[in-house]
Design a protein around this motif. Structure first.
Motif, PDB file in Angstrom:
ATOM      1  N   THR A   7     153.773  95.743  22.129  1.00 28.44           N
ATOM      2  CA  THR A   7     153.254  96.928  21.254  1.00 28.44           C
ATOM      3  C   THR A   7     154.470  97.719  20.961  1.00 28.44           C
ATOM      4  O   THR A   7     154.280  98.975  20.204  1.00 28.44           O
ATOM      5  N   SER A   8     155.542  97.553  21.443  1.00 26.18           N
ATOM      6  CA  SER A   8     156.660  98.538  20.981  1.00 26.18           C
ATOM      7  C   SER A   8     157.212  97.993  19.631  1.00 26.18           C
ATOM      8  O   SER A   8     157.205  97.025  19.257  1.00 26.18           O
ATOM      9  N   PRO A   9     157.795  99.068  18.870  1.00 23.07           N
ATOM     10  CA  PRO A   9     158.175  98.881  17.743  1.00 23.07           C
ATOM     11  C   PRO A   9     159.485  97.973  17.349  1.00 23.07           C
ATOM     12  O   PRO A   9     159.909  97.646  18.437  1.00 23.07           O
ATOM     13  N   TYR A  10     159.291  97.050  16.540  1.00 27.19           N
ATOM     14  CA  TYR A  10     160.420  96.084  16.087  1.00 27.19           C
ATOM     15  C   TYR A  10     161.633  97.098  15.759  1.00 27.19           C
ATOM     16  O   TYR A  10     161.803  97.869  14.817  1.00 27.19           O
ATOM     17  N   ARG A  11     162.749  96.822  16.364  1.00 23.54           N
ATOM     18  CA  ARG A  11     164.109  97.618  15.958  1.00 23.54           C
ATOM     19  C   ARG A  11     165.136  96.444  15.768  1.00 23.54           C
ATOM     20  O   ARG A  11     165.467  95.554  16.084  1.00 23.54           O
ATOM     21  N   PHE A  12     165.637  96.913  14.428  1.00 21.88           N
ATOM     22  CA  PHE A  12     166.702  96.044  13.970  1.00 21.88           C
ATOM     23  C   PHE A  12     168.051  95.926  14.765  1.00 21.88           C
ATOM     24  O   PHE A  12     168.521  96.910  15.150  1.00 21.88           O
ATOM     25  N   SER A  13     168.394  94.995  14.916  1.00 23.24           N
ATOM     26  CA  SER A  13     169.761  94.402  15.589  1.00 23.24           C
ATOM     27  C   SER A  13     170.834  94.147  14.595  1.00 23.24           C
ATOM     28  O   SER A  13     170.434  94.622  13.029  1.00 23.24           O
ATOM     29  N   TRP A  14     171.928  94.072  14.721  1.00 24.05           N
ATOM     30  CA  TRP A  14     173.032  93.697  13.694  1.00 24.05           C
ATOM     31  C   TRP A  14     172.753  92.559  12.858  1.00 24.05           C
ATOM     32  O   TRP A  14     172.850  92.417  11.925  1.00 24.05           O
ATOM     33  N   PHE A  15     172.000  91.603  13.570  1.00 25.83           N
ATOM     34  CA  PHE A  15     171.646  90.321  13.023  1.00 25.83           C
ATOM     35  C   PHE A  15     170.632  90.471  11.958  1.00 25.83           C
ATOM     36  O   PHE A  15     170.634  89.907  10.780  1.00 25.83           O
ATOM     37  N   ASP A  16     169.457  91.338  12.252  1.00 23.38           N
ATOM     38  CA  ASP A  16     168.581  91.688  11.394  1.00 23.38           C
ATOM     39  C   ASP A  16     169.083  92.291  10.088  1.00 23.38           C
ATOM     40  O   ASP A  16     168.458  91.982   8.795  1.00 23.38           O
ATOM     41  N   TRP A  17     169.847  93.405  10.185  1.00 21.05           N
ATOM     42  CA  TRP A  17     170.551  94.200   9.108  1.00 21.05           C
ATOM     43  C   TRP A  17     171.369  92.971   8.513  1.00 21.05           C
ATOM     44  O   TRP A  17     171.548  92.893   6.954  1.00 21.05           O
ATOM     45  N   PHE A  18     172.099  92.167   9.014  1.00 21.99           N
ATOM     46  CA  PHE A  18     172.783  91.086   8.283  1.00 21.99           C
ATOM     47  C   PHE A  18     171.727  90.323   7.356  1.00 21.99           C
ATOM     48  O   PHE A  18     172.061  89.759   6.365  1.00 21.99           O
ATOM     49  N   CYS A  19     170.762  89.578   7.794  1.00 18.94           N
ATOM     50  CA  CYS A  19     169.559  88.922   7.285  1.00 18.94           C
ATOM     51  C   CYS A  19     169.010  89.652   6.176  1.00 18.94           C
ATOM     52  O   CYS A  19     168.697  89.236   5.097  1.00 18.94           O
ATOM     53  N   LEU A  20     169.039  90.933   6.248  1.00 13.67           N
ATOM     54  CA  LEU A  20     168.396  91.584   4.981  1.00 13.67           C
ATOM     55  C   LEU A  20     169.505  91.970   4.125  1.00 13.67           C
ATOM     56  O   LEU A  20     169.054  91.951   2.768  1.00 13.67           O
ATOM     57  N   TRP A  21     170.941  92.042   4.325  1.00 14.36           N
ATOM     58  CA  TRP A  21     171.840  91.747   3.455  1.00 14.36           C
ATOM     59  C   TRP A  21     172.092  90.474   2.710  1.00 14.36           C
ATOM     60  O   TRP A  21     172.575  90.351   1.454  1.00 14.36           O
ATOM     61  N   TYR A  22     171.843  89.497   3.521  1.00 15.69           N
ATOM     62  CA  TYR A  22     172.164  88.121   2.763  1.00 15.69           C
ATOM     63  C   TYR A  22     170.595  87.576   2.647  1.00 15.69           C
ATOM     64  O   TYR A  22     170.018  87.191   3.468  1.00 15.69           O
TER      65      TYR A  22
END
Length: 376
Positions: A7-22
């Protein structure tokens, strides 16, 4: 059955930010977010995600996963719509994509403030993942606290290929309704009960929005050469609006045609693959090398123009009481005509066609205004 594991919010890691960019990483984001909140024993593993990012790596990851599952498809789950997960997905995944990539904007929001359920009917285009619909669903939920349920093609529920891309039950949990007449009516009946037009004129109170594409797949698969030309409307949404007295809010989306530009549909290949369409474009090589691009689209600006609320039963009553045109007269307004003893099907078709003509004229006017302002 899909069970919530966090139930905790999903927090972006560096890998998620990379996936958003790529772009090939967008599919990773969708699946990682699901696995944060839901159990997914048959889902993708971290080492398979890494292969998504390499040319042709998705095929290797797919083969590894197939072997890992014992040479079978992912198991099906019994799931229900989950407004809590829909809100989390919208805020944590869709919102940054829509804000920074598709730059979605909603205009004329005053037309949305109507109590009770709504049918939101929008032109649907792009020949790609339905980002125009997902963007509208997010923006509508930001304007009003409503549960948004899009009508989606059956391939998003049980197509043997798509279950390898997205988790089983993903569309249902996000509120998706099969774009079939029986499912459409069942979704309306679930929020309206038995209070149909024939039963009682009392208003309906449940605040649910059903997103509907009146053109169906005809609009999505029409191709680049017919961009911004509305295909014929299926009249089922008008018939159900008349029956359940659910208002219709027409929406015009400008920019969706550029989600996958310069595209045409190969119908025979689509039929052979049991797909509603098979788009061919200059991006086809990229899609072949990176199949995870299936949930990606070209960067564009999605602009939504909310039209005035339409209550078809009011026009139907006017026509039936002689306040509209004569039986041989012309349609007017949103498609009301003199109807006499014609069947309900003919009435719904005529009203839907009137709406299509009105929206087509409005699309042309909006595009002209935007061209005069920007010169593009």
């Amino acid at each position: 059955m899909s069970v919530t594991v966090s139930t905790s919010p999903y927090r972006f890691s560096w890998f998620d930010w990379f996936c958003l960019w790529y772009p090939p990483g967008w599919l990773i984001l969708f699946n990682r977010h699901w696995q944060h909140y839901k159990t997914d024993p048959d889902g993708w593993k971290w080492f398979e995600y890494g292969l998504f990012l390499l040319p042709c790596g998705f095929y290797i990851a797919l083969f590894i996963r197939w072997l890992r599952l014992g040479c079978r498809a992912p198991a099906s789950n019994q799931v229900e719509p989950d407004p809590v997960y829909q809100k989390a997905f919208q805020q944590e995944i869709l919102a940054p994509i829509l804000k920074h990539y598709f730059r979605g904007v909603l205009y004329q929001t005053e037309n949305l403030f109507v109590s009770g359920p709504l049918i939101v009917a929008m032109n649907h285009a792009g020949m790609c993942f339905p980002w125009d619909f997902m963007g509208l669903g997010l923006l509508l939920s930001q304007v009003q606290e409503r549960f948004v349920q899009p009508l989606a093609h059956p391939i998003f529920f049980d197509h043997p290929w798509l279950v390898w891309w997205l988790p089983r039950g993903w569309a249902q949990v996000l509120g998706g309704v099969r774009a079939e007449r029986q499912s459409f009516e069942a979704a309306l009946a679930s929020v309206c009960g038995d209070r149909t037009l024939e039963a009682t004129p009392e208003p309906i109170v449940k605040d649910v929005v059903l997103l509907y594409a009146p053109e169906g797949w005809r609009g999505l698969a029409k191709g680049w050469q017919q961009r911004y030309q509305l295909a014929s409307f299926d009249p089922s949404f008008v018939r159900l609006s008349l029956r359940y007295r659910v208002p219709i809010v027409p929406v015009i989306c400008i920019g969706s045609e550029y989600l996958h530009p310069y595209t045409f549909n190969v119908r025979r290949l689509a039929q052979w693959l049991k797909l509603p369409m098979f788009p061919i474009s200059p991006l086809i090589l990229a899609f072949l090398l990176f199949p995870s691009l299936g949930v990606w689209a070209v960067r564009t600006r999605l602009q939504y123009f909310i039209q005035p609320v339409w209550r078809p039963w009011e026009e139907d009553a006017n026509g039936a009481t002689g306040e509209g045109e004569s039986e041989t007269g012309r349609c007017h307004g949103w498609g009301s005509c003199g109807k006499g003893q014609r069947s309900q099907r003919a009435i719904s078709y005529q009203m839907a066609e009137g709406l299509r003509l009105r929206l087509q004229a409005e699309i042309d006017q909006i595009r002209k205004r935007l061209h005069d302002l920007t010169g593009t």
